[in-house]
Design an enzyme around this catalytic site. Structure first.
Site, PDB file in Angstrom:
ATOM      1  CB  CYS A 278      -0.927  -0.005   1.214  1.00  0.00           C
ATOM      2  SG  CYS A 278      -0.082  -0.307   2.782  1.00  0.00           S
ATOM      3  CD  GLU A 378      -3.404   0.114  -3.429  1.00  0.00           C
ATOM      4  OE1 GLU A 378      -2.480   0.282  -2.606  1.00  0.00           O
ATOM      5  OE2 GLU A 378      -4.567  -0.197  -3.084  1.00  0.00           O
TER       6      GLU A 378
END
Length: 471
Positions: A278, A378
């Protein structure tokens, strides 16, 4: 073939009520290496009941007793470091460098929280009020597959320090690692029910945990989409929630940067955990005045990176965790080209010489603008975008033009200048010139990267509520 057919409730390994079986794979070979029997809503209810029954004892425990528990947990995890390393390599395929951080980090998470607890004041006097910091109630942790040990241990360490009990729902794709870390935690000899671990699907066990009436606090790490669902379910009973979610971190190279030093660090940030992180710095913000030079340096450096089996210490990038994740990353590499971006290095398919395993060619895109999906979404794989900027103000504008705000990176030969840029970036953490991890500093995100903080005193207080008694 490994068969994982137990979960951990009330200090015992027990067979789950759930009967659904999920396969487990080695991502390096694509071979099935085991199965896991998954828990269901009834198993979650049993685990929560055990945690609820153990809560009064944990609430009354002293600071010294909690510190002793944390040290016992550290010793139990550290004692099996070689086994933990082998299981993570087999089931997750991470490179040696990442495993070499992850396994010790899991053990030391307990020591870091013990250090925090030692100096933390649970009682404070404010005028004629005595304020006590008390655990919000029984806690839940829902953890992802990309650092199974670390997330389980850091969240459990915080719960122990806060004086509460916990039910943990790890990723079903990490069941071999979960089984092993559970054996370690069991060996620490904590009172029954203080922690409970249930394998299960997110939409079954995770959903049951998020909505459970006897859970007061949820700590979740994972995707933003899943975080929203957990937050919505938790809101029905006003649970306290910590969400550590996705990111699209900017990697800002200022125009005075020494590229000999910076390019390796930029790639380390961008390709951290094979891109399955992340905090990966996947948007490289490059000054227009040095754009061609940076493209050339990146192409050369990425071409030299070794992709493959994590047993090889020279390997820097391992496989994606699953076929589904491999397909997802491939779709984004195609999308980038469809959007008009140019491939500097990498591209679709497997790296040369790797005909099996969920390996991705490390890819860098140029001719990217910040409105493209590859720059905004992402990807969770080794795919980077180079985005040019005119000046510092433009770099900050691009860095902040994102739905996310978890971590950012700034590189410069002038530390004061780098700090000036860092102070303008909306992110929970900004790392300057590859600074090392600080385990007691708060970690968490702005915007859609989440809410709340983990680690140190900030993480501890996310499990606590103040109660004032006036006299």
């Amino acid at each position: 073939m490994r068969t994982i057919d137990t979960i951990y409730i009330n200090g015992r390994f027990v067979q789950p009520h759930g009967t659904e079986i999920a396969p487990l794979f080695n991502p390096t070979t694509e071979e099935q290496i085991g199965t896991v029997r998954l828990g269901d809503a009834r198993d979650i209810d049993d685990a929560v009941s055990a945690a609820k029954a153990a809560f009064p004892g944990q609430l009354q425990s002293s600071k010294a007793e909690r510190i002793a528990m944390l040290h016992s947990l550290h010793e139990a995890v550290a004692a099996r470091a070689p086994d933990l390393t082998d299981a993570m390599r087999e089931e997750y395929g991470a490179p040696a460098g990442f495993i070499g951080f992850s396994v010790p980090h899991a053990a030391t998470a307990f020591l870091h929280m013990a250090e925090t607890l030692k100096d933390y004041e649970f009682r404070r006097r404010i005028g004629h009020a005595e304020v006590e910091m008390r655990p919000a109630g029984v806690a839940a942790a829902i953890t992802p597959w990309n650092s199974n040990y670390g997330f389980i241990c850091s969240k459990l360490a915080t719960a122990i320090a806060a004086g509460t009990t916990m039910v943990i729902k790890p990723s079903e794709m990490s069941a071999i690692q979960t089984q092993l870390i559970t054996e370690c935690l069991h060996a620490a000899g904590l009172p029954d029910g203080v922690f409970n671990i249930v394998n299960g699907y997110g939409h079954v066990a995770g959903a049951a945990l998020s909505a459970h009436r006897d859970i007061a606090k949820i700590s979740f790490t994972g995707s933003t989409a899943t975080g929203r669902a957990i937050f919505q379910a938790a809101s029905m009973t006003l649970k306290r929630v910590t969400l550590e979610l996705g990111g699209k971190s900017p990697n800002v190279i200022l125009d005075d940067a020494d590229l000999d030093l910076v390019i390796p660090q930029v790639l380390a940030a961008g390709f951290a955990n094979s891109g399955q992180a992340c905090i990966a710095g996947t948007r490289i913000l490059a000054p227009e005045s040095r754009l061609d030079e940076i493209h050339d340096r990146l192409a050369k450096a990425v071409s030299a990176l070794r992709v493959g089996d994590g047993n090889d210490p020279a390997v820097m990038i391992g496989p994606m965790v699953s076929q589904k994740q491999w397909d997802r990353v491939q779709s984004y590499i195609r999308l980038g080209q469809e959007e008009g971006a140019s491939v500097v290095v990498g591209g679709e398919g497997r790296p040369e010489g790797l005909n099996h395993g969920w390996f991705v060619r490390p890819t860098v895109f140029s001719n990217v603008n910040n409105d493209m999906r590859i720059a905004r979404e992402e990807i969770f794989g080794p795919v980077l975008c180079v985005i040019p900027y005119r000046d510092e103000a433009h770099a900050v504008e691009i860095a902040n033009d994102t739905d996310y705000g978890l971590q950012a990176y700034v590189f410069s030969s002038d530390l004061s200048r780098a700090k000036g840029v860092a102070n303008q970036i909306d992110a929970g953490r900004v790392v300057i010139n590859g600074a090392p991890h600080e385990p007691l500093a708060p970690f968490g995100g702005f915007k859609q990267s989440g809410m709340g903080r983990e680690f140190g005193a900030y993480g501890l207080e996310s499990f606590l509520e103040p109660r004032a008694v006036l006299s």
